[in-house]
Design a protein around this motif. Structure first.
Motif, PDB file in Angstrom:
ATOM      1  N   GLY A   1     -20.534  20.581 -20.615  1.00 12.53           N
ATOM      2  CA  GLY A   1     -21.562  19.854 -21.224  1.00 12.53           C
ATOM      3  C   GLY A   1     -21.157  18.679 -21.902  1.00 12.53           C
ATOM      4  O   GLY A   1     -21.652  17.986 -22.787  1.00 12.53           O
ATOM      5  N   TYR A   2     -19.628  18.497 -22.153  1.00 15.30           N
ATOM      6  CA  TYR A   2     -19.210  17.619 -22.984  1.00 15.30           C
ATOM      7  C   TYR A   2     -19.569  16.185 -22.643  1.00 15.30           C
ATOM      8  O   TYR A   2     -19.564  15.756 -21.506  1.00 15.30           O
ATOM      9  CB  TYR A   2     -17.686  17.634 -22.939  1.00 15.30           C
ATOM     10  N   GLU A   3     -20.149  15.327 -23.516  1.00 19.47           N
ATOM     11  CA  GLU A   3     -20.587  14.180 -23.230  1.00 19.47           C
ATOM     12  C   GLU A   3     -20.161  13.362 -24.523  1.00 19.47           C
ATOM     13  O   GLU A   3     -20.115  13.551 -25.451  1.00 19.47           O
ATOM     14  CB  GLU A   3     -22.110  14.173 -23.066  1.00 19.47           C
ATOM     15  N   ASN A   4     -19.878  11.991 -24.139  1.00 21.39           N
ATOM     16  CA  ASN A   4     -19.663  10.700 -25.325  1.00 21.39           C
ATOM     17  C   ASN A   4     -20.351   9.726 -24.836  1.00 21.39           C
ATOM     18  O   ASN A   4     -21.158   9.531 -23.659  1.00 21.39           O
ATOM     19  CB  ASN A   4     -18.141  10.821 -25.223  1.00 21.39           C
ATOM     20  N   ALA A   5     -20.313   8.699 -25.699  1.00 20.04           N
ATOM     21  CA  ALA A   5     -21.035   7.307 -25.540  1.00 20.04           C
ATOM     22  C   ALA A   5     -20.796   6.699 -24.261  1.00 20.04           C
ATOM     23  O   ALA A   5     -21.541   6.089 -23.466  1.00 20.04           O
ATOM     24  CB  ALA A   5     -21.056   6.619 -26.771  1.00 20.04           C
ATOM     25  N   ALA A   6     -19.448   6.726 -23.696  1.00 21.03           N
ATOM     26  CA  ALA A   6     -19.306   6.121 -22.370  1.00 21.03           C
ATOM     27  C   ALA A   6     -19.458   6.659 -21.408  1.00 21.03           C
ATOM     28  O   ALA A   6     -20.174   6.228 -20.340  1.00 21.03           O
ATOM     29  CB  ALA A   6     -17.525   6.132 -22.316  1.00 21.03           C
ATOM     30  N   ILE A   7     -19.734   7.995 -21.287  1.00 22.66           N
ATOM     31  CA  ILE A   7     -20.543   8.832 -20.254  1.00 22.66           C
ATOM     32  C   ILE A   7     -21.804   8.471 -20.080  1.00 22.66           C
ATOM     33  O   ILE A   7     -22.435   8.133 -18.973  1.00 22.66           O
ATOM     34  CB  ILE A   7     -20.039  10.156 -20.355  1.00 22.66           C
ATOM     35  N   ILE A   8     -22.297   8.598 -21.199  1.00 23.17           N
ATOM     36  CA  ILE A   8     -23.799   8.158 -21.300  1.00 23.17           C
ATOM     37  C   ILE A   8     -24.327   6.780 -20.635  1.00 23.17           C
ATOM     38  O   ILE A   8     -25.186   6.415 -20.023  1.00 23.17           O
ATOM     39  CB  ILE A   8     -24.450   8.107 -22.823  1.00 23.17           C
ATOM     40  N   GLU A   9     -23.350   5.790 -21.163  1.00 16.15           N
ATOM     41  CA  GLU A   9     -23.522   4.484 -20.606  1.00 16.15           C
ATOM     42  C   GLU A   9     -23.423   4.331 -19.178  1.00 16.15           C
ATOM     43  O   GLU A   9     -23.994   3.647 -18.557  1.00 16.15           O
ATOM     44  CB  GLU A   9     -22.498   3.585 -21.499  1.00 16.15           C
ATOM     45  N   LEU A  10     -22.272   5.139 -18.529  1.00 20.31           N
ATOM     46  CA  LEU A  10     -21.937   5.046 -17.145  1.00 20.31           C
ATOM     47  C   LEU A  10     -23.276   5.670 -16.311  1.00 20.31           C
ATOM     48  O   LEU A  10     -23.541   5.301 -15.379  1.00 20.31           O
ATOM     49  CB  LEU A  10     -20.762   5.838 -17.178  1.00 20.31           C
ATOM     50  N   LYS A  11     -23.880   6.795 -16.943  1.00 18.33           N
ATOM     51  CA  LYS A  11     -24.843   7.273 -16.139  1.00 18.33           C
ATOM     52  C   LYS A  11     -26.040   5.964 -16.235  1.00 18.33           C
ATOM     53  O   LYS A  11     -26.751   6.123 -15.079  1.00 18.33           O
ATOM     54  CB  LYS A  11     -25.499   8.520 -17.098  1.00 18.33           C
ATOM     55  N   SER A  12     -26.223   5.189 -17.107  1.00 20.75           N
ATOM     56  CA  SER A  12     -27.178   4.266 -16.910  1.00 20.75           C
ATOM     57  C   SER A  12     -26.905   2.976 -16.230  1.00 20.75           C
ATOM     58  O   SER A  12     -27.894   2.363 -15.609  1.00 20.75           O
ATOM     59  CB  SER A  12     -27.616   3.760 -18.349  1.00 20.75           C
ATOM     60  N   LEU A  13     -25.590   2.833 -16.087  1.00 23.53           N
ATOM     61  CA  LEU A  13     -25.063   1.759 -15.342  1.00 23.53           C
ATOM     62  C   LEU A  13     -25.033   1.678 -13.893  1.00 23.53           C
ATOM     63  O   LEU A  13     -25.302   0.825 -13.191  1.00 23.53           O
ATOM     64  CB  LEU A  13     -23.758   1.276 -16.049  1.00 23.53           C
ATOM     65  N   LEU A  14     -24.795   3.056 -13.268  1.00 28.49           N
ATOM     66  CA  LEU A  14     -24.450   3.017 -11.935  1.00 28.49           C
ATOM     67  C   LEU A  14     -25.494   3.982 -11.428  1.00 28.49           C
ATOM     68  O   LEU A  14     -26.233   4.689 -11.808  1.00 28.49           O
ATOM     69  CB  LEU A  14     -23.165   3.673 -11.896  1.00 28.49           C
ATOM     70  N   ASN A  15     -25.752   3.661 -10.102  1.00 25.35           N
ATOM     71  CA  ASN A  15     -26.805   4.301  -9.135  1.00 25.35           C
ATOM     72  C   ASN A  15     -25.965   4.971  -8.527  1.00 25.35           C
ATOM     73  O   ASN A  15     -25.236   4.891  -7.246  1.00 25.35           O
ATOM     74  CB  ASN A  15     -27.461   3.165  -8.157  1.00 25.35           C
ATOM     75  N   PHE A  16     -26.019   6.421  -8.759  1.00 28.96           N
ATOM     76  CA  PHE A  16     -25.167   7.409  -7.929  1.00 28.96           C
ATOM     77  C   PHE A  16     -25.706   8.041  -6.621  1.00 28.96           C
ATOM     78  O   PHE A  16     -25.278   8.694  -6.087  1.00 28.96           O
ATOM     79  CB  PHE A  16     -24.944   8.731  -8.983  1.00 28.96           C
ATOM     80  N   ASP A  17     -26.906   7.292  -6.524  1.00 33.13           N
ATOM     81  CA  ASP A  17     -27.502   7.638  -4.939  1.00 33.13           C
ATOM     82  C   ASP A  17     -26.818   6.721  -4.034  1.00 33.13           C
ATOM     83  O   ASP A  17     -26.962   7.222  -2.897  1.00 33.13           O
ATOM     84  CB  ASP A  17     -28.870   7.207  -5.093  1.00 33.13           C
ATOM     85  N   LYS A  18     -25.991   5.986  -4.367  1.00 30.05           N
ATOM     86  CA  LYS A  18     -25.151   5.128  -3.652  1.00 30.05           C
ATOM     87  C   LYS A  18     -23.639   5.703  -3.919  1.00 30.05           C
ATOM     88  O   LYS A  18     -23.376   6.500  -4.633  1.00 30.05           O
ATOM     89  CB  LYS A  18     -25.137   3.797  -3.967  1.00 30.05           C
TER      90      LYS A  18
END
Length: 369
Positions: free
Chosen positions: A187-204
């Motif tokens: 469950g480690y998470e940082n600001a960069a990971i949170i931003e990547l989650k919002s930036l990218l569409n992982f359905d593609k």
């Protein structure tokens, strides 16, 4: 035993982190860490994540510094450190300018040198440049050779280095990778990971790209960027490209790729965020040596934008393919992975010839004895 661990770049820091902690756990060693800061910002991110505080920080980097200037500054500053600490052994890593100069400086003071990730070779002194010759020079200086694979040991034996001074360890990068992946999975998470989650569409399907090699500066990077533009414009995919800070990389990448909506040009990622991004990617296009070692453990195919590699094991295993910098070759190989499920699955099988995560323990035990 007084041990001085020297490194300067982000990849070295990642690969030496597990060693630093293992050595500090042993009562047999008095350990000090010296960083040259050949990569300043990216190095500091890794030191922070792995909770390593250098005892010596040479802070040698200057903007647009030549390799000769870099060597001169390291020689002058590391000399003071060795004079102050008087180590019994200096430990260096891999193929950087930091590694070779620190090893050479130790030799000048009659201090023994251990080389982590020893024996990798292309035998083409300009590919990778200057790393290939750095490795060969460091091998001539060193007393202890910690080879990551059996092939690396064979290379050293063929250069008349005695087998009693060579230990096959696996690669310490796998130690760090497995430790980091476990932390992420918990469950480690940082600001960069949170931003990547919002930036990218992982359905593609997401393609992760990196590039920094000097031999690719100029036409090489232009060709790679043209291939990425073609792939983005002709497929419903996402491409994420953490762009190296070197101006020789930034200029062509920004000029050719910044206007394409499904190519995301982002700042370099810290190490845990990059590992997370590798886990989430469909495959990787890179000229990085470390990624060639890490990605097979995560079951991720790698297309390497280089003509040669000093890491042939993954090529033999089939998890890595050399595509060079030809736009046509990059496009053909990438399109095949996107379209051909059978070929993708053959490359994506999670098998890693580079280690089991116990390399650092083997190196510590060797020097204890």
């Amino acid at each position: 035993m007084k041990l001085l661990v020297c490194f300067g770049t982000r990849p070295e820091a990642i690969k030496m982190a597990s060693l630093v902690h293992k050595f500090k756990e042993s009562p047999s060693f008095e350990v000090r860490v010296c960083v040259t800061a050949q990569h300043r910002q990216m190095l500091d991110q890794v030191l922070d994540f792995f909770d390593i505080v250098p005892d010596y920080d040479l802070d040698i980097m200057k903007e647009n510094q030549t390799l000769n200037e870099l060597c001169g500054r390291i020689f002058l500053k590391i000399d003071e450190v060795m004079q102050n600490f008087k180590p019994d052994v200096v430990l260096v890593h891999g193929d950087t300018t930091t590694s070779t100069v620190c090893a050479w400086a130790a030799f000048h003071k009659n201090i023994k040198v251990g080389h982590v990730e020893a024996g990798l070779r292309t035998y083409n002194k300009f590919s990778p440049f200057p790393e290939e010759l750095n490795r060969q020079l460091t091998s001539r200086i060193c007393d202890y050779h910690f080879a990551p694979t059996s092939q690396s040991k064979v290379n050293l034996l063929n250069e008349n280095i005695g087998s009693e001074n060579i230990l096959v360890t696996g690669n310490t990068v796998i130690d760090s990778l497995l430790w980091t992946a476990e932390k992420l999975n918990k469950g480690y998470e940082n600001a960069a990971i949170i931003e990547l989650k919002s930036l990218l569409n992982f359905d593609k399907k997401v393609i992760l790209v990196t590039g920094h090699r000097r031999e690719n500066f100029g036409e090489g990077f232009l060709s790679i960027c043209k291939a990425l533009a073609h792939l983005a414009n002709n497929n419903d995919i996402e491409i994420v490209y953490p762009v190296h800070l070197n101006p020789q990389v930034q200029k062509p990448v920004m000029e050719l790729l910044s206007g394409i909506s499904n190519i995301h040009l982002i700042a370099p990622l810290d190490y845990p965020s990059f590992v997370w991004m590798m886990q989430k990617s469909y495959f990787i296009i890179t000229d990085s040596g470390g990624v060639q070692e890490e990605a097979p453990s995560l079951g991720k195919p790698v297309l390497v934008t280089r003509e040669t590699t000093e890491r042939p094991e993954a090529v033999i295993e089939g998890t890595v393919v050399l595509v060079g910098t030809s736009s046509n070759k990059i496009i053909a190989a990438a399109q095949n992975l996107l379209d051909n499920t059978d070929d993708y699955e053959k490359m994506a099988r999670a098998h890693n010839p580079y280690g089991d995560g116990k390399a650092a323990s083997r190196i510590v035990e060797f020097l204890e004895n």
